[in-house]
Scaffold this active site. Sequence first.
Site, short mmCIF file in Angstrom:
data_model
loop_
_atom_site.label_atom_id
_atom_site.label_comp_id
_atom_site.label_asym_id
_atom_site.label_seq_id
_atom_site.Cartn_x
_atom_site.Cartn_y
_atom_site.Cartn_z
N GLY A 1 45.83 33.86 32.60
CA GLY A 1 46.40 34.91 33.51
C GLY A 1 46.72 34.43 34.89
O GLY A 1 47.61 34.78 35.66
N THR A 2 45.69 33.50 35.31
CA THR A 2 45.98 33.03 36.71
C THR A 2 47.29 32.25 36.86
O THR A 2 47.85 32.43 37.76
CB THR A 2 44.85 32.20 36.98
OG1 THR A 2 43.76 33.00 37.26
CG2 THR A 2 44.92 31.67 38.55
N GLN B 1 43.57 43.98 33.67
CA GLN B 1 42.26 44.86 33.51
C GLN B 1 42.86 45.84 32.58
O GLN B 1 42.22 46.69 32.04
CB GLN B 1 41.87 45.31 34.83
CG GLN B 1 40.97 44.23 35.78
CD GLN B 1 39.58 43.59 34.62
OE1 GLN B 1 39.28 44.47 33.88
NE2 GLN B 1 39.41 42.55 35.17
N SER C 1 46.02 38.68 30.73
CA SER C 1 45.23 37.66 30.51
C SER C 1 44.27 37.79 29.16
O SER C 1 43.60 39.04 29.13
CB SER C 1 43.93 37.30 31.54
OG SER C 1 43.41 36.38 31.35
N HIS D 1 41.65 36.83 27.65
CA HIS D 1 40.26 37.18 27.33
C HIS D 1 39.76 38.41 28.23
O HIS D 1 38.52 38.79 27.86
CB HIS D 1 39.56 35.93 28.12
CG HIS D 1 39.54 35.67 29.72
ND1 HIS D 1 40.68 35.37 30.18
CD2 HIS D 1 38.73 36.40 30.46
CE1 HIS D 1 40.63 35.42 31.53
NE2 HIS D 1 39.16 35.96 31.72
N CYS E 1 25.56 38.23 48.43
CA CYS E 1 24.50 37.41 48.03
C CYS E 1 24.57 36.64 46.87
O CYS E 1 23.77 35.85 46.14
CB CYS E 1 23.46 38.55 47.99
SG CYS E 1 23.09 39.59 49.36
#
Length: 461
Positions: A69-70, A177, A194, A196, A320
Amino acid sequence: MPYFDTASAAPLHPVARQALLAALDEGWADPARLYREGRRARLLLDAAREAAAEAVGCRPDELTFTPSGTSAVHSGISGALEGRRRVGRHLVVSAVEHSSVLHSAAAHEARGGSVAEVPVDRAGAVSATAYAQALREDTALACLQSANHEVGTEQPVAAVAEACRAAGVPLLVDAAQSLGRGPVPEGWSLLTGSAHKWGGPSGVGLLAVRKGTRFAVPGPADEREAGRSAGFENIPAIVAAAASLRAVRAEAGSESARLRALVDRIRAAVPELVPDVEVVGDPVRRLPHLVTFSCLYVDGETLLHELDRAGFSVSSGSSCTSSTLTPSHVLRAMGVLSEGNVRVSLPDGTAEADVERFLEVLPEVVAEVRQRLGAAAPPAAAPPAPAAALVVDALGKRCPVPVIELAKVIGRVPVGGTVTVLADDEAARLDIPAWCAMREQEYVGEEPADRGSAYVVRRLG
């Protein structure tokens, strides 16, 4: 062990597994060759292209398979910009696009192009009016995701597409998405996805380019995939990707409704079960399977580890949990709390019992992490300090410690007094104002300091 991170990668769909195994025996040859093995491979590739094109809503010759997808996003943006180079070198994106879009935009800017970044509201959505105002005569391309990958907010693609159409600007929609979740957005000129993300194998993306959209592939030409994606096609994976896309879209109506009900349960229950929590993203215009919330006074990395130990795989946009120790660009653009961030994205077939178990475990995990950090309960009010101002030195301390220290001392200044927090953690720039909004205190602003920054908060009550 419940897997609640399908927004990162969905489990392989049973149809994809069956198609992959079958295609391994038939689709290994070069589809460009004319002998029988090559012809069999070509038939599989053509059938997969037709199935994917039907699911997306385009012609088969408008659809290209890519290695990811990228890769589809990078190829789509660079090809559209190159094809419309004579129009101009201006690119418009939203502030919450996937990193693949923002990286392409940064590379375009580094090569001398210009980029306009359209802001979003606190729910993570762009204003179609603001997006239209960002378009210029020299705008070569506009990009807008169909729905956000971190908070699930759906974007007003149709309205933005209409504005782009009126301005004569092609619109690239990153639909990674949403392709397996509901209707394909309308009005796009280029669309990417994409495999996956919808239960297909990893290593397969798709790029659709409408006829009439000016497109030129920069760099060396290749004879495969109409020159838009170089290299030998992974036919078994492509066949599995197309089969699973068709399968999940056929199931999307009933399954999305069921998952939406489970997510509604999480959205309503988490603030009741866990104190000092902010549920982020649009509560209505959102993906059906995804919910994101942030917990005050919690170390995001520790929280995710503890949930993993309790048997739940979730994700986070918290600083974090990142190697850069900077908040997610999505949460930053929204202006919401980033510390203790949890993204839950349910795969198809998620059992209601697993969701209830998650809601049972979560309060205990958050309380335990807060206790470790010395923030198990709000501190008791102390007599006001003699001075109307205090300074908290949190330099060298990472999220959520600066906010915890602020919460501990805010009661020591009189109403109208100020607390200045010295911090060099990038997350403080986002989380201290977010804390003020949640606790109804006034965020005065940021001031320069010898090290880091000084964040000034005024006590209102």
